[in-house]
Structure formats: C-alpha cells, structure tokens
Design an enzyme around this catalytic site. Structure first.
Site, mmCIF file in Angstrom:
data_model
loop_
_atom_site.group_PDB
_atom_site.id
_atom_site.type_symbol
_atom_site.label_atom_id
_atom_site.label_comp_id
_atom_site.label_asym_id
_atom_site.label_seq_id
_atom_site.Cartn_x
_atom_site.Cartn_y
_atom_site.Cartn_z
ATOM 1 N N TYR A 119 0.835 -1.214 0.000
ATOM 2 C CA TYR A 119 0.000 0.000 0.000
ATOM 3 C C TYR A 119 0.863 1.255 0.000
ATOM 4 O O TYR A 119 1.914 1.297 0.658
ATOM 5 C CB TYR A 119 -0.867 0.045 1.257
ATOM 6 C CG TYR A 119 -2.060 -0.865 1.243
ATOM 7 C CD1 TYR A 119 -3.248 -0.475 0.645
ATOM 8 C CD2 TYR A 119 -2.010 -2.109 1.849
ATOM 9 C CE1 TYR A 119 -4.360 -1.305 0.659
ATOM 10 C CE2 TYR A 119 -3.112 -2.946 1.862
ATOM 11 C CZ TYR A 119 -4.290 -2.535 1.267
ATOM 12 O OH TYR A 119 -5.386 -3.356 1.276
ATOM 13 N N TYR A 146 -0.929 -10.037 0.456
ATOM 14 C CA TYR A 146 0.147 -9.562 1.340
ATOM 15 C C TYR A 146 -0.033 -10.149 2.741
ATOM 16 O O TYR A 146 -1.142 -10.515 3.141
ATOM 17 C CB TYR A 146 0.195 -8.033 1.389
ATOM 18 C CG TYR A 146 -1.076 -7.376 1.890
ATOM 19 C CD1 TYR A 146 -1.302 -7.199 3.255
ATOM 20 C CD2 TYR A 146 -2.038 -6.931 1.004
ATOM 21 C CE1 TYR A 146 -2.454 -6.599 3.711
ATOM 22 C CE2 TYR A 146 -3.208 -6.325 1.451
ATOM 23 C CZ TYR A 146 -3.400 -6.167 2.804
ATOM 24 O OH TYR A 146 -4.555 -5.579 3.254
ATOM 25 N N ARG A 148 -3.577 -11.830 3.398
ATOM 26 C CA ARG A 148 -4.856 -11.360 2.850
ATOM 27 C C ARG A 148 -4.986 -11.824 1.409
ATOM 28 O O ARG A 148 -4.053 -11.686 0.625
ATOM 29 C CB ARG A 148 -4.938 -9.821 2.859
ATOM 30 C CG ARG A 148 -5.024 -9.115 4.203
ATOM 31 C CD ARG A 148 -6.170 -9.543 5.099
ATOM 32 N NE ARG A 148 -7.453 -9.857 4.503
ATOM 33 C CZ ARG A 148 -8.369 -8.967 4.098
ATOM 34 N NH1 ARG A 148 -8.160 -7.683 4.234
ATOM 35 N NH2 ARG A 148 -9.520 -9.361 3.584
ATOM 36 N N HIS A 176 -7.567 -8.097 -2.736
ATOM 37 C CA HIS A 176 -8.858 -7.467 -2.490
ATOM 38 C C HIS A 176 -8.798 -5.979 -2.787
ATOM 39 O O HIS A 176 -7.730 -5.372 -2.763
ATOM 40 C CB HIS A 176 -9.306 -7.671 -1.036
ATOM 41 C CG HIS A 176 -8.401 -7.019 -0.039
ATOM 42 N ND1 HIS A 176 -7.229 -7.609 0.381
ATOM 43 C CD2 HIS A 176 -8.452 -5.823 0.606
ATOM 44 C CE1 HIS A 176 -6.612 -6.822 1.241
ATOM 45 N NE2 HIS A 176 -7.320 -5.718 1.391
ATOM 46 N N HIS A 234 -10.778 -2.500 -1.445
ATOM 47 C CA HIS A 234 -11.713 -1.921 -0.483
ATOM 48 C C HIS A 234 -12.706 -1.033 -1.230
ATOM 49 O O HIS A 234 -12.313 -0.273 -2.116
ATOM 50 C CB HIS A 234 -10.969 -1.069 0.542
ATOM 51 C CG HIS A 234 -10.016 -1.843 1.403
ATOM 52 N ND1 HIS A 234 -10.364 -2.338 2.637
ATOM 53 C CD2 HIS A 234 -8.727 -2.211 1.210
ATOM 54 C CE1 HIS A 234 -9.327 -2.972 3.164
ATOM 55 N NE2 HIS A 234 -8.312 -2.909 2.321
#
Lengths: 240, 203
Positions: free
Chosen positions: A106, A145, A155, A158, A160
């Site tokens: 991120y 990640y 995870r 995905h 959000h």
C-alpha cells in the site's frame, strides 16, 4: 411524520462485532446491545455528491497517479452496479475504492511490507454511479500480502469499496475479492462473515465479455445496499 | 413450496482496515492525488448558526486510543434542516451547507476533531422533536461493520429527546452527550467497549 423505513439490517448476515480469529476485533468490539432505532429524518437522509466533487480521471487507477508510465501489474476493469435490496439501481452515488499495488504494498506511511512501492500507482479511485447505478474503474489487480494476526496470515487479493447510497443508514464499506483465490477461505477477516452465501456475494467473477481484447481483463462486482419499504400504501399507513 | 420473495441481500460489510486513509483521506496516508479531498468542510463559509468545534478520542476496550479510526458526521443545519430531498424543508437549508464531514485522528495522539455549526432541533418520528444532534459513523481496523452513534450537547435541553429516552439504562445516556469545554468547543469521547461503553445504534 413516519418516513418510509429501511428494511432492518440483517445482523445474522453481517459480521458480528466480536470475531476472535480476527484479533484486532477483540478490544474494538462493543459488548453491550445496540439500541435499535426506527428510521427518523436523521437516518433516511444522507450526503449527496455530484461530478463537481470529483475529476473524470479519478476512476482510472492506471492513469490517476502515473508519473513515468503505467503501473506494473495485471490490467483489469472492475465494473458493476450499486443496487438496493429491492433490486433497483442506486443512481448518482459516490463509490470510492482503495487497494494495494500488484506486489501487495500500500502507498501508506504505515505500511512497511518489503514489496516495493510502485512509483506510478497511488491505489485509490472514486466515481459516481450513472442513472442506472452503474460504475466502473480501471486498475491493476492487487497482490496478496501478509498481515499480523496469526503468524502466517495472508490477505487474499482485495479492493476496499466504500459506498454511500441515498441515506446515512445505507453507508457501507466492504471488500471485493477475486474469483478462484485460494486465500479467501483461509482469511480470518473474510471469515468474520458467518454465512458462506454472504461471502460469495463479495467474490467478483471474471467477466470476459467486459474485458478489452489485447488490453485488460474485467471483473464484475455488484454492491447491494439496504432497501426501503415501498411507499405504495404509505398514505394509508400514515393516516392510522 | 411458496413463491420466492426475490429480495436481494445487503452486501456484507468488511473492516475498513488500517489503510482506510489511502482511499478516503489520501493526504493523511502521505500522498496527494485528488484535486479535492471530500468531507473537510461540513458547514461551508456562509451558513448561519453558532460555529463550534467538537473533539474527542475513540478508546478501545483496554483504554488505549484508536489512532486509525475514521469518523463520518451527518447533521442538520442551524434550523434543523438536512440538505437532502427527503427533508420536506430542504429547499430552505443554509446555502453551501453540506452537512457531511469526514475526519481522521492525529496519528500520534488519537485526537480527532471537526469544525461545524451547531445543528438545530430536527423533527423526529410522530412529530416529536429531536434535540440537536450530530450523527456519527465510525470505522477502523478491527471494526467489522461501521458503528453508528449520535452526539448530543450538554447545553441543550435533551430531556424529551425520543432517542435518548429509549436508552434503558439512564446513566448510559450520558455517553451520547458532548461536554462543553470552552465558549464554542465540545468534547465527545467514544468508548468502544468496557466501562462507559458508548451507546451504539442499529439504525
């Protein structure tokens, strides 16, 4: 006045507050019962947005932070409709997304994962649904990640998603997953949702018909917000 | 077998996670991408009413500030009018009044705050007035579905408010009331769990 109410939220379909396998929820979950409220003016109204709030490029994550070229990764379109529980499209509502880059990193000062930042990828976008409730984004597929929960949790890929609807009581944040990802079944955050059919509702299928040949793949993701009682007999009910 | 009802089901919620700022407040995540971030100006410059600031901290069940929380506020203007078509008086709402705000905390202290105008009395159900209040929606890592609550004010007459009066344990009503700390400033702490747990609402 008795406003036309929203259907009550199905708390057996939604994740409960306390889900011990997702450890952070343990100290952040209310333990006392919520106060159930019938809809008043404060719940049936909500913020509105229009195209003056955003820019046309905001829904193109391949271009909206590009500095020296396109970001690395599998190019995809994510598209679908925002609907209510009555099956009606929700027009002119704000949809915001954020995600990791193709390596699972991120662009956030609190993320220290060893996968590199992509200089050409910001990882956020927004758009407003059209008059039928349709929306679309172009982006790159995010990577999986690791995260600190159990010692080896990962995870699933995905995106959000944040949606407003027409009323403050419809406000929703969720996550979109990708068809065929074996990490979905192993993720304690996904598994906070008690019903497998509800989990399936968050898994976007590959949509080859919406792919652009020789350019990018596509996934379809419909989002359902709470529905509202019909106003068909409203006058009579209000006259009670 | 009976006929199918064919309602859709609401999409299940998932946590906003620790990186919610990337999507909803990217400057706080450490980068600038949008020309205009949304939600920083609730009332606009021209709306009439008392200018106030509300500040607070969200605490977890161990008493530690939740520093990665994101809060959205939704409120009426000083005359109790929402800028939304469902409010019969919406055409008279204050010019430039948005009613909606989005705030995050200071990453070091966990303090959040927003500037707005004090809302007016809002018409409630069955023509019962609701005392001035701001509706909140709270998301964070570890919160699986956004939490709704309300801010009331300790310098208003809250005695007849139909929502506060629904809270069975009378002492818990205090968890919904912001306390005046200065001429136009209020404090509203939120406790997710444990002693003094805030009343959250299933709206």
């Amino acid at each position: 006045m008795k406003p036309a109410e929203f259907y009550q939220r199905d708390r057996l379909w939604q994740p409960p507050a306390l889900t011990p396998d997702y450890k952070t929820s343990v100290a952040r979950s209310p333990r006392l019962a919520m106060l159930s409220l019938q809809s008043s003016m404060s719940e049936i109204t909500g913020p509105t947005f229009d195209h003056s709030d955003i820019d046309a490029i905001d829904n193109d994550l391949i271009k909206n932070y590009a500095k020296t070229g396109d970001p690395v990764g599998e190019r995809i379109i994510v598209h679908g409709r925002v609907l209510d529980e009555n099956g009606r499209g929700v027009p002119n509502t704000l949809v915001e997304i954020w995600q990791a880059n193709a390596g699972g990193r991120y662009r956030h000062k609190k993320d220290s994962y060893l996968a590199p930042i992509d200089p050409n990828f910001g990882g956020c976008g927004r758009t407003i649904t059209d008059d039928q409730g349709y929306y679309s984004f172009r982006t790159v597929k995010p990577g999986a990640y690791p995260w600190r929960n159990w010692v080896n949790n990962w995870r699933p890929a995905h995106i959000h998603v944040s949606v407003f609807g027409t009323a403050f009581s419809q406000r929703l944040i969720t996550q979109m997953y990708f068809e065929g990802d074996p990490l979905i079944a192993k993720c304690p955050i996904v598994q906070t949702i008690p019903d497998q059919r509800a989990i399936d509702q968050l898994i976007a299928p590959l949509d080859l018909n919406a792919a652009v040949p020789l350019d990018c793949l596509a996934y379809k993701f419909d989002i359902v917000l709470r529905g509202r009682r019909s106003t068909l007999f409203e006058n009579r009910l209000e006259g009670n | 077998m009976v006929q199918p009802l064919n309602y859709l089901k609401e999409s299940p919620s998932q946590t906003a996670g620790p990186y919610v700022h990337i999507g909803l407040a990217p400057a706080a995540a450490g980068f600038n991408i949008f020309e205009r971030e949304l939600g920083w100006d609730i009332a606009g410059p021209d709306a009439q009413g008392t200018r106030i600031r509300v500040e607070g901290v969200v605490y977890d069940g161990t008493g530690v500030p939740v520093k990665d929380v994101l809060i959205e506020a939704w409120q009426a203007d000083a005359n109790g009018i929402y800028p939304h078509v469902e409010d019969p008086r919406h055409a008279d709402c204050a010019r430039g009044f948005r009613g909606w705000g989005r705030v995050i905390t200071d990453f070091d202290t966990g303090v959040w705050g927003f500037d707005t105008i004090k809302p007016g009395v809002v018409q409630g159900r069955n023509a019962r007035p609701m005392a001035p209040h701001i509706n909140l929606w709270i998301v964070a890592r570890g919160i699986n579905i956004g939490l709704n609550t309300r801010i009331y004010f300790d310098d208003e007459d809250n005695a007849a408010d139909p929502v506060l009066n629904l809270v069975e344990q009378v002492h818990r009503r205090d968890t919904l009331i912001a306390h005046k700390t200065g001429p136009n400033t209020y404090r509203f702490d939120i406790r997710l769990q444990g002693e003094g747990e805030t009343v959250f609402m299933d709206i």
